[in-house]
Write a protein that holds these residues in place. Structure first.
Motif, PDB file in Angstrom:
ATOM      1  N   UNK A 127      -7.653   0.992   2.723  1.00  0.00           N
ATOM      2  CA  UNK A 127      -6.855   0.404   1.635  1.00  0.00           C
ATOM      3  C   UNK A 127      -6.184  -0.887   2.102  1.00  0.00           C
ATOM      4  N   UNK A 128      -5.552  -0.829   3.272  1.00  0.00           N
ATOM      5  CA  UNK A 128      -4.865  -2.011   3.811  1.00  0.00           C
ATOM      6  C   UNK A 128      -5.861  -3.127   4.090  1.00  0.00           C
ATOM      7  N   UNK A 129      -6.998  -2.770   4.651  1.00  0.00           N
ATOM      8  CA  UNK A 129      -8.023  -3.760   4.979  1.00  0.00           C
ATOM      9  C   UNK A 129      -8.499  -4.468   3.713  1.00  0.00           C
ATOM     10  N   UNK A 130      -8.807  -3.699   2.693  1.00  0.00           N
ATOM     11  CA  UNK A 130      -9.272  -4.303   1.432  1.00  0.00           C
ATOM     12  C   UNK A 130      -8.193  -5.178   0.807  1.00  0.00           C
ATOM     13  N   UNK A 131      -6.954  -4.718   0.859  1.00  0.00           N
ATOM     14  CA  UNK A 131      -5.845  -5.506   0.321  1.00  0.00           C
ATOM     15  C   UNK A 131      -5.764  -6.835   1.068  1.00  0.00           C
ATOM     16  N   UNK A 132      -5.888  -6.798   2.393  1.00  0.00           N
ATOM     17  CA  UNK A 132      -5.817  -8.010   3.193  1.00  0.00           C
ATOM     18  C   UNK A 132      -6.991  -8.945   2.884  1.00  0.00           C
ATOM     19  N   UNK A 179       0.837  -1.204   0.000  1.00  0.00           N
ATOM     20  CA  UNK A 179       0.000   0.000   0.000  1.00  0.00           C
ATOM     21  C   UNK A 179       0.873   1.256   0.000  1.00  0.00           C
ATOM     22  N   UNK A 180       1.965   1.241   0.743  1.00  0.00           N
ATOM     23  CA  UNK A 180       2.870   2.407   0.757  1.00  0.00           C
ATOM     24  C   UNK A 180       3.450   2.651  -0.639  1.00  0.00           C
ATOM     25  N   UNK A 181       3.816   1.595  -1.344  1.00  0.00           N
ATOM     26  CA  UNK A 181       4.348   1.738  -2.705  1.00  0.00           C
ATOM     27  C   UNK A 181       3.267   2.267  -3.637  1.00  0.00           C
ATOM     28  N   UNK A 182       2.069   1.728  -3.501  1.00  0.00           N
ATOM     29  CA  UNK A 182       0.946   2.188  -4.316  1.00  0.00           C
ATOM     30  C   UNK A 182       0.685   3.680  -4.078  1.00  0.00           C
ATOM     31  N   UNK A 183       0.642   4.082  -2.820  1.00  0.00           N
ATOM     32  CA  UNK A 183       0.393   5.489  -2.499  1.00  0.00           C
ATOM     33  C   UNK A 183       1.525   6.377  -3.003  1.00  0.00           C
ATOM     34  N   UNK A 184       2.753   5.913  -2.871  1.00  0.00           N
ATOM     35  CA  UNK A 184       3.901   6.675  -3.380  1.00  0.00           C
ATOM     36  C   UNK A 184       3.745   6.896  -4.883  1.00  0.00           C
ATOM     37  N   UNK A 185       3.438   5.827  -5.621  1.00  0.00           N
ATOM     38  CA  UNK A 185       3.287   5.942  -7.079  1.00  0.00           C
ATOM     39  C   UNK A 185       2.146   6.872  -7.450  1.00  0.00           C
ATOM     40  N   UNK A 186       1.038   6.755  -6.739  1.00  0.00           N
ATOM     41  CA  UNK A 186      -0.117   7.604  -7.031  1.00  0.00           C
ATOM     42  C   UNK A 186       0.190   9.062  -6.673  1.00  0.00           C
ATOM     43  N   UNK A 187       0.866   9.273  -5.563  1.00  0.00           N
ATOM     44  CA  UNK A 187       1.229  10.635  -5.146  1.00  0.00           C
ATOM     45  C   UNK A 187       2.216  11.246  -6.142  1.00  0.00           C
ATOM     46  N   UNK A 188       3.201  10.454  -6.568  1.00  0.00           N
ATOM     47  CA  UNK A 188       4.192  10.935  -7.536  1.00  0.00           C
ATOM     48  C   UNK A 188       3.531  11.324  -8.854  1.00  0.00           C
ATOM     49  N   UNK A 189       2.507  10.568  -9.238  1.00  0.00           N
ATOM     50  CA  UNK A 189       1.806  10.838 -10.492  1.00  0.00           C
ATOM     51  C   UNK A 189       0.864  12.040 -10.364  1.00  0.00           C
ATOM     52  N   UNK A 208      -7.741   2.142  -5.982  1.00  0.00           N
ATOM     53  CA  UNK A 208      -7.792   0.796  -6.553  1.00  0.00           C
ATOM     54  C   UNK A 208      -7.819   0.850  -8.075  1.00  0.00           C
ATOM     55  N   UNK A 209      -8.554   1.809  -8.650  1.00  0.00           N
ATOM     56  CA  UNK A 209      -8.577   1.972 -10.104  1.00  0.00           C
ATOM     57  C   UNK A 209      -7.201   2.403 -10.592  1.00  0.00           C
ATOM     58  N   UNK A 210      -6.568   3.323  -9.864  1.00  0.00           N
ATOM     59  CA  UNK A 210      -5.215   3.754 -10.231  1.00  0.00           C
ATOM     60  C   UNK A 210      -4.276   2.547 -10.264  1.00  0.00           C
ATOM     61  N   UNK A 211      -4.372   1.681  -9.251  1.00  0.00           N
ATOM     62  CA  UNK A 211      -3.504   0.499  -9.186  1.00  0.00           C
ATOM     63  C   UNK A 211      -3.761  -0.425 -10.373  1.00  0.00           C
ATOM     64  N   UNK A 212      -5.036  -0.633 -10.720  1.00  0.00           N
ATOM     65  CA  UNK A 212      -5.357  -1.485 -11.866  1.00  0.00           C
ATOM     66  C   UNK A 212      -4.807  -0.900 -13.165  1.00  0.00           C
ATOM     67  N   UNK A 213      -4.952   0.414 -13.336  1.00  0.00           N
ATOM     68  CA  UNK A 213      -4.425   1.074 -14.533  1.00  0.00           C
ATOM     69  C   UNK A 213      -2.908   0.934 -14.594  1.00  0.00           C
ATOM     70  N   UNK A 214      -2.254   1.109 -13.439  1.00  0.00           N
ATOM     71  CA  UNK A 214      -0.799   1.001 -13.373  1.00  0.00           C
ATOM     72  C   UNK A 214      -0.357  -0.424 -13.739  1.00  0.00           C
ATOM     73  N   UNK A 215      -1.062  -1.419 -13.225  1.00  0.00           N
ATOM     74  CA  UNK A 215      -0.719  -2.812 -13.529  1.00  0.00           C
ATOM     75  C   UNK A 215      -0.910  -3.108 -15.011  1.00  0.00           C
ATOM     76  N   UNK A 216      -1.990  -2.604 -15.601  1.00  0.00           N
ATOM     77  CA  UNK A 216      -2.225  -2.800 -17.030  1.00  0.00           C
ATOM     78  C   UNK A 216      -1.125  -2.124 -17.845  1.00  0.00           C
ATOM     79  N   UNK A 217      -0.806  -0.883 -17.503  1.00  0.00           N
ATOM     80  CA  UNK A 217       0.263  -0.166 -18.209  1.00  0.00           C
ATOM     81  C   UNK A 217       1.577  -0.941 -18.094  1.00  0.00           C
TER      82      UNK A 217
END
Length: 194
Positions: A82-87, A56-66, A120-129
């Motif tokens: 976010x952490x709860x849903x990930x778990x 989650x920290x990496x995801x937030x870092x990437x989203x914040x950087x973007x 979560x959508x940002x993460x999915x888009x990032x994974x697809x990219x």
């Protein structure tokens, strides 16, 4: 969402984007114990909790950087959800294991839910990219990576020891191929509406 006002906790997001060690330490000190406790009380252990936090920290870092993260709710509620849903997603993957969920930590806060959904959508888009980017040839990947970090195409051409015209044309071709693969992917259609 764009018309919402920023929450004062946006400073955590800015700190993450700037890789500010004081802010990151503050996040670990203030918010991580709650997440670890939740995961340990819900079929997990310390290592699994740390893995979830790290992802989650990496995801937030990437989203914040973007520049794609505008906090409209308290960071604590957002981060925890976010952490709860990930778990919970991790638990679903190994659903043959008995799962007990402690609902004391649930959130019905609509702005928080919206923020989590956006992330979560940002993460999915990032994974697809990332998946489609890996399909590109080495030269395309190198050219695009340089053009992401170096804004001047003249500098990119110089670094690659090729002409400016070649770099412009090659970047256009590589970007076109990447875009086509992303748009043709079945996951793209579900992400497009958001």
């Amino acid at each position: 969402m764009a018309n919402s006002t920023l929450h004062p906790d946006q400073s955590y997001i800015e700190g993450l984007a700037n890789n500010d060690s004081v802010v990151i330490q503050s996040i670990y000190k203030k918010f991580i114990p709650k997440v670890i406790s939740y995961i340990r009380n819900n079929s997990g252990d310390e290592d699994q909790a740390q893995d979830v936090v790290q992802e989650i920290m990496i995801l937030l870092f990437n989203q914040a950087k973007a520049g794609k993260l505008q906090l409209s709710c308290p960071f604590d509620a957002y981060f925890f959800l976010l952490c709860k849903r990930k778990w919970l997603n991790e638990l679903k993957k190994v659903s043959n294991k008995g799962v007990t969920i402690d609902e004391d930590f649930t959130s019905n806060n609509e702005p928080t839910e919206d923020m989590v959904a956006q992330t979560e959508v940002f993460e999915e888009k990032q994974q697809l990219f990332d998946a489609m980017f890996q399909k590109l040839g080495v030269k395309c990947q190198e050219l695009l990576k340089l053009s992401f970090t170096i804004k001047s195409m003249e500098e990119v051409a110089e670094k690659l020891n090729v002409t400016y015209g070649y770099v412009r044309k090659k970047k256009s071709l590589c970007t076109g191929q990447l875009t086509q693969w992303i748009q043709e992917n079945s996951r793209f259609k579900s992400l497009k509406i958001t």
